[in-house]
Design a protein around this motif. Sequence first.
Motif, PDB file in Angstrom:
ATOM      1  N   TYR A 103      13.228  13.236 -23.182  1.00  0.00           N
ATOM      2  CA  TYR A 103      12.351  12.129 -23.550  1.00  0.00           C
ATOM      3  C   TYR A 103      10.883  12.500 -23.332  1.00  0.00           C
ATOM      4  O   TYR A 103      10.023  12.250 -24.191  1.00  0.00           O
ATOM      5  N   MET A 104      10.577  13.123 -22.195  1.00  0.00           N
ATOM      6  CA  MET A 104       9.195  13.527 -21.924  1.00  0.00           C
ATOM      7  C   MET A 104       8.701  14.529 -22.960  1.00  0.00           C
ATOM      8  O   MET A 104       7.556  14.452 -23.428  1.00  0.00           O
ATOM      9  N   VAL A 105       9.554  15.478 -23.325  1.00  0.00           N
ATOM     10  CA  VAL A 105       9.167  16.472 -24.329  1.00  0.00           C
ATOM     11  C   VAL A 105       8.889  15.789 -25.665  1.00  0.00           C
ATOM     12  O   VAL A 105       7.923  16.127 -26.365  1.00  0.00           O
ATOM     13  N   ALA A 106       9.713  14.804 -26.028  1.00  0.00           N
ATOM     14  CA  ALA A 106       9.525  14.101 -27.300  1.00  0.00           C
ATOM     15  C   ALA A 106       8.212  13.328 -27.317  1.00  0.00           C
ATOM     16  O   ALA A 106       7.507  13.304 -28.336  1.00  0.00           O
ATOM     17  N   VAL A 107       7.873  12.686 -26.212  1.00  0.00           N
ATOM     18  CA  VAL A 107       6.612  11.943 -26.128  1.00  0.00           C
ATOM     19  C   VAL A 107       5.431  12.903 -26.277  1.00  0.00           C
ATOM     20  O   VAL A 107       4.468  12.630 -27.004  1.00  0.00           O
ATOM     21  N   LEU A 108       5.499  14.040 -25.601  1.00  0.00           N
ATOM     22  CA  LEU A 108       4.441  15.041 -25.698  1.00  0.00           C
ATOM     23  C   LEU A 108       4.324  15.589 -27.128  1.00  0.00           C
ATOM     24  O   LEU A 108       3.216  15.805 -27.634  1.00  0.00           O
ATOM     25  N   ALA A 109       5.468  15.811 -27.753  1.00  0.00           N
ATOM     26  CA  ALA A 109       5.446  16.334 -29.126  1.00  0.00           C
ATOM     27  C   ALA A 109       4.765  15.347 -30.068  1.00  0.00           C
ATOM     28  O   ALA A 109       3.954  15.740 -30.925  1.00  0.00           O
ATOM     29  N   GLN A 110       5.074  14.063 -29.936  1.00  0.00           N
ATOM     30  CA  GLN A 110       4.426  13.064 -30.782  1.00  0.00           C
ATOM     31  C   GLN A 110       2.923  13.034 -30.529  1.00  0.00           C
ATOM     32  O   GLN A 110       2.126  12.963 -31.474  1.00  0.00           O
ATOM     33  N   ARG A 111       2.519  13.105 -29.270  1.00  0.00           N
ATOM     34  CA  ARG A 111       1.091  13.081 -28.922  1.00  0.00           C
ATOM     35  C   ARG A 111       0.334  14.227 -29.580  1.00  0.00           C
ATOM     36  O   ARG A 111      -0.832  14.074 -29.964  1.00  0.00           O
TER      37      ARG A 111
END
Length: 355
Positions: A261-269
């Motif tokens: 989940y953290m990786v996905a949030v960072l990727a979107q950012r």
Amino acid sequence: MLGYAHGLNTAVETLRWREGSLEMIDQRVLPDRFEYLSYTSATEVAEGIRSMVVRGAPAIGCAAAYGVALESARLIHACSEVFDAGMETGFEVLATSRPTAVNLFWALNRMQTVWDANRHRSKREIADCMLAEAHEIFSEDVRNNRALGAYGAALLSDGARVLTHCNAGALATAGHGTALGIIRSAVETGKSISVIADETRPFLQGARLTAWEMVQECIPVTLIADNMAGHLMSCGEIDAVVVGADRVAVNGDVANKIGTYMVAVLAQRHNIPFYVACPLSTIDPGMPEGAAIPIEERSAMEVTGFRECQWAAKGVQVRNPAFDITPAGLVTALITEKGIVSWPNAEKIMRLFGV
């Protein structure tokens, strides 16, 4: 398949059927040691799943199928009442081995269907049918991984630097892999692909397993601690994220290894595509959204240390959820053996099942 272990000229098989028993690589001791453990009953296989000898949703499903086949062979000389009771117990013990990966239950449902359809046959015929179905589940997984690998490879540009989280390679499947299968397939087409592997605390699947797979095949890989991914993204050093999944809900929410989940949030950012590689067996048509997916809590010992080394203060309270949920809105695309589902939702996903 994987590359070669310790310079041997024999391809590594994550699971293999040998002379009436199931052999599985003990992934708990990789990369220090490479060894197989042998299993002859459903109870033994369930413990192998529970203790993480084998892990990764597709591999767990294959192991469970073979566990049922082993149980039918083990009971072949028992009376009908004992045989039937033993088979039901075998299904039950395997179903309780781990709660999150849906492939476990998908495979057991397939084996249950075969069992129900052949109860009228002799015990030997039943055992033969169960083993044949387990072999088919295994072979089907490899075919599906190859198919989704080809779809995913087309999404990666030549020279792409791909971040992965956990291990969704051959070690997590019957062969080829899902997330790493996409990377393998891209390399097979001649593309120059490099991998950045999150170490994946606390069980270190990235450091121990993903890095090992890539090193075996001479695919460039760089290991980072989990908390370094955002920095590398901000520096423009990551072009895409590709992860596997343990269960995908109908609305496109994804359960995967904790930290995804953290990786996905960072990727979107950072406007980096976030791809999820998942065979249809990992999509749960009965799960409307990710909030309903059961999240396994594992032992505190996995967080406070590793093997014989303990680094945390004794007596500290620990939380150890093994998975988290990535909302569908953060998923650029699901990559399946039937094609790519961009910005997944219920309508698009159910279309994969012909609904």
